[in-house]
Write a protein that holds these residues in place. Structure first.
Motif, short mmCIF file in Angstrom:
data_model
loop_
_atom_site.label_atom_id
_atom_site.label_comp_id
_atom_site.label_asym_id
_atom_site.label_seq_id
_atom_site.Cartn_x
_atom_site.Cartn_y
_atom_site.Cartn_z
N ALA A 50 0.83 -1.21 0.00
CA ALA A 50 0.00 0.00 0.00
C ALA A 50 0.86 1.26 0.00
O ALA A 50 0.54 2.24 -0.69
CB ALA A 50 -0.93 0.00 1.21
N SER A 51 1.95 1.23 0.73
CA SER A 51 2.82 2.43 0.77
C SER A 51 3.51 2.63 -0.57
O SER A 51 3.69 3.77 -1.02
CB SER A 51 3.84 2.33 1.91
N VAL A 52 3.90 1.55 -1.24
CA VAL A 52 4.53 1.65 -2.55
C VAL A 52 3.56 2.26 -3.55
O VAL A 52 3.88 3.22 -4.27
CB VAL A 52 5.04 0.27 -3.05
N VAL A 53 2.34 1.73 -3.63
CA VAL A 53 1.35 2.22 -4.58
C VAL A 53 1.03 3.69 -4.29
O VAL A 53 0.97 4.51 -5.21
CB VAL A 53 0.07 1.35 -4.55
N SER A 54 0.84 4.03 -3.02
CA SER A 54 0.53 5.42 -2.65
C SER A 54 1.64 6.37 -3.06
O SER A 54 1.38 7.42 -3.65
CB SER A 54 0.30 5.53 -1.14
N CYS A 55 2.87 6.00 -2.76
CA CYS A 55 4.00 6.86 -3.07
C CYS A 55 4.20 6.98 -4.59
O CYS A 55 4.41 8.09 -5.10
CB CYS A 55 5.26 6.33 -2.39
N LEU A 56 4.11 5.87 -5.31
CA LEU A 56 4.24 5.92 -6.77
C LEU A 56 3.21 6.87 -7.36
O LEU A 56 3.53 7.71 -8.21
CB LEU A 56 4.05 4.52 -7.38
N TRP A 57 1.95 6.75 -6.92
CA TRP A 57 0.89 7.58 -7.48
C TRP A 57 1.10 9.06 -7.16
O TRP A 57 0.97 9.92 -8.03
CB TRP A 57 -0.47 7.11 -6.96
N GLN A 58 1.46 9.35 -5.92
CA GLN A 58 1.63 10.75 -5.54
C GLN A 58 2.79 11.41 -6.29
O GLN A 58 2.70 12.56 -6.68
CB GLN A 58 1.81 10.88 -4.03
N VAL A 59 3.86 10.68 -6.50
CA VAL A 59 5.00 11.24 -7.22
C VAL A 59 4.70 11.33 -8.72
O VAL A 59 4.99 12.35 -9.36
CB VAL A 59 6.29 10.42 -6.95
N LEU A 60 4.07 10.31 -9.29
CA LEU A 60 3.75 10.31 -10.71
C LEU A 60 2.84 11.48 -11.09
O LEU A 60 3.02 12.10 -12.12
CB LEU A 60 3.09 8.99 -11.09
N ARG A 61 1.89 11.80 -10.25
CA ARG A 61 0.91 12.83 -10.61
C ARG A 61 1.43 14.25 -10.41
O ARG A 61 0.76 15.21 -10.77
CB ARG A 61 -0.38 12.62 -9.84
N ASN A 62 2.61 14.40 -9.85
CA ASN A 62 3.21 15.72 -9.64
C ASN A 62 4.61 15.74 -10.27
O ASN A 62 5.60 15.50 -9.58
CB ASN A 62 3.30 16.04 -8.14
N PRO A 63 4.70 16.00 -11.58
CA PRO A 63 6.00 15.97 -12.25
C PRO A 63 7.06 16.81 -11.52
O PRO A 63 6.79 17.93 -11.10
CB PRO A 63 5.70 16.54 -13.64
N GLY A 64 8.22 16.21 -11.35
CA GLY A 64 9.31 16.88 -10.66
C GLY A 64 9.30 16.67 -9.16
O GLY A 64 10.22 17.07 -8.46
N SER A 65 8.25 16.02 -8.64
CA SER A 65 8.18 15.80 -7.19
C SER A 65 9.06 14.63 -6.79
O SER A 65 9.61 13.92 -7.64
CB SER A 65 6.73 15.54 -6.77
N ARG A 66 9.18 14.44 -5.48
CA ARG A 66 10.04 13.37 -4.98
C ARG A 66 9.35 12.59 -3.88
O ARG A 66 8.61 13.14 -3.08
CB ARG A 66 11.35 13.93 -4.45
N GLY A 67 9.63 11.30 -3.88
CA GLY A 67 9.21 10.44 -2.79
C GLY A 67 10.43 10.12 -1.95
O GLY A 67 11.52 9.86 -2.47
N LEU A 68 10.25 10.18 -0.65
CA LEU A 68 11.32 9.84 0.29
C LEU A 68 10.82 8.71 1.18
O LEU A 68 9.79 8.84 1.83
CB LEU A 68 11.69 11.06 1.14
#
Length: 199
Positions: A50-68
């Motif tokens: 769930a954390s992987v899917v959430s982080c992938l989606w949040q970063v993908l939908r905001n170009p240039g953003s980062r997941g930590l």
């Protein structure tokens, strides 16, 4: 593919991933834009996925953003979190696979090194300082180890950057920021408990 940027459940379909009811409950909070979410659950409940899917989606939908991704050890990040990301993406739609590359240390979106997900070592305040930008998706995996002081530093550094915080773990340490999310900090956190009390 336009809908995947607007709807995490459409993103799950592109991943060929069917969330469990518990994961869907978490994804609904992520979809609503809840900035602070804490999930307490035991092993094998689907927290990491769930954390992987959430982080992938949040970063993908905001170009240039980062997941930590903040984990107690590099091994937990590489051998569990990144391995899960590779497995999820392996099953995904071919058009998505072309856009997201996972190596041994990070995930890169659209071939741009500054748009992606990586581990952040957070043993002391200096590890967190110096981040500039918007839309950080911060995952604290196995969060019971996170001290109150470190959470305060994270909140101070990322408070004005449209960042989201997702904490997941077992609640076996009462002297931690994670424990406080379900007690003294509950007013600021959306919380979920998967299964019975996990102490």
């Amino acid at each position: 593919m336009k809908n995947i940027f607007e709807n995490i459940f459409e993103f799950c379909k592109t991943l060929n991933f069917e969330p469990t009811p518990r994961q869907a409950e978490l994804f609904a909070l992520v979809q609503r834009g809840c900035p602070r979410i804490a999930v307490k659950a035991g092993n094998g409940t689907g927290k990491t996925t769930a954390s992987v899917v959430s982080c992938l989606w949040q970063v993908l939908r905001n170009p240039g953003s980062r997941g930590l991704v903040v984990t107690p050890t590099m091994g937990m990040y590489r051998d569990i979190w990144l391995r899960e990301a590779k497995e999820i993406l392996r099953k995904s739609d071919p058009s998505l696979k072309k856009q997201i590359v996972v190596d041994d240390l990070k995930i890169i979106f659209a071939g741009k090194g500054d748009w992606g997900i990586r581990r952040l070592r957070a043993e002391k305040g200096e590890d967190v300082m110096g981040f500039v930008g918007n839309h950080f998706s911060i995952v604290f995996d196995e969060a019971a180890w996170l001290s109150r002081d470190m959470l305060k530093i994270f909140e101070d550094v990322f408070s004005t950057s449209n960042s989201t915080f997702l904490m997941l773990g077992c609640l076996h340490n009462r002297d931690s920021a994670f424990f406080d999310c379900f007690g003294s900090l509950k007013i600021r956190w959306d919380t979920l408990t998967w299964g019975g009390d996990v102490y």
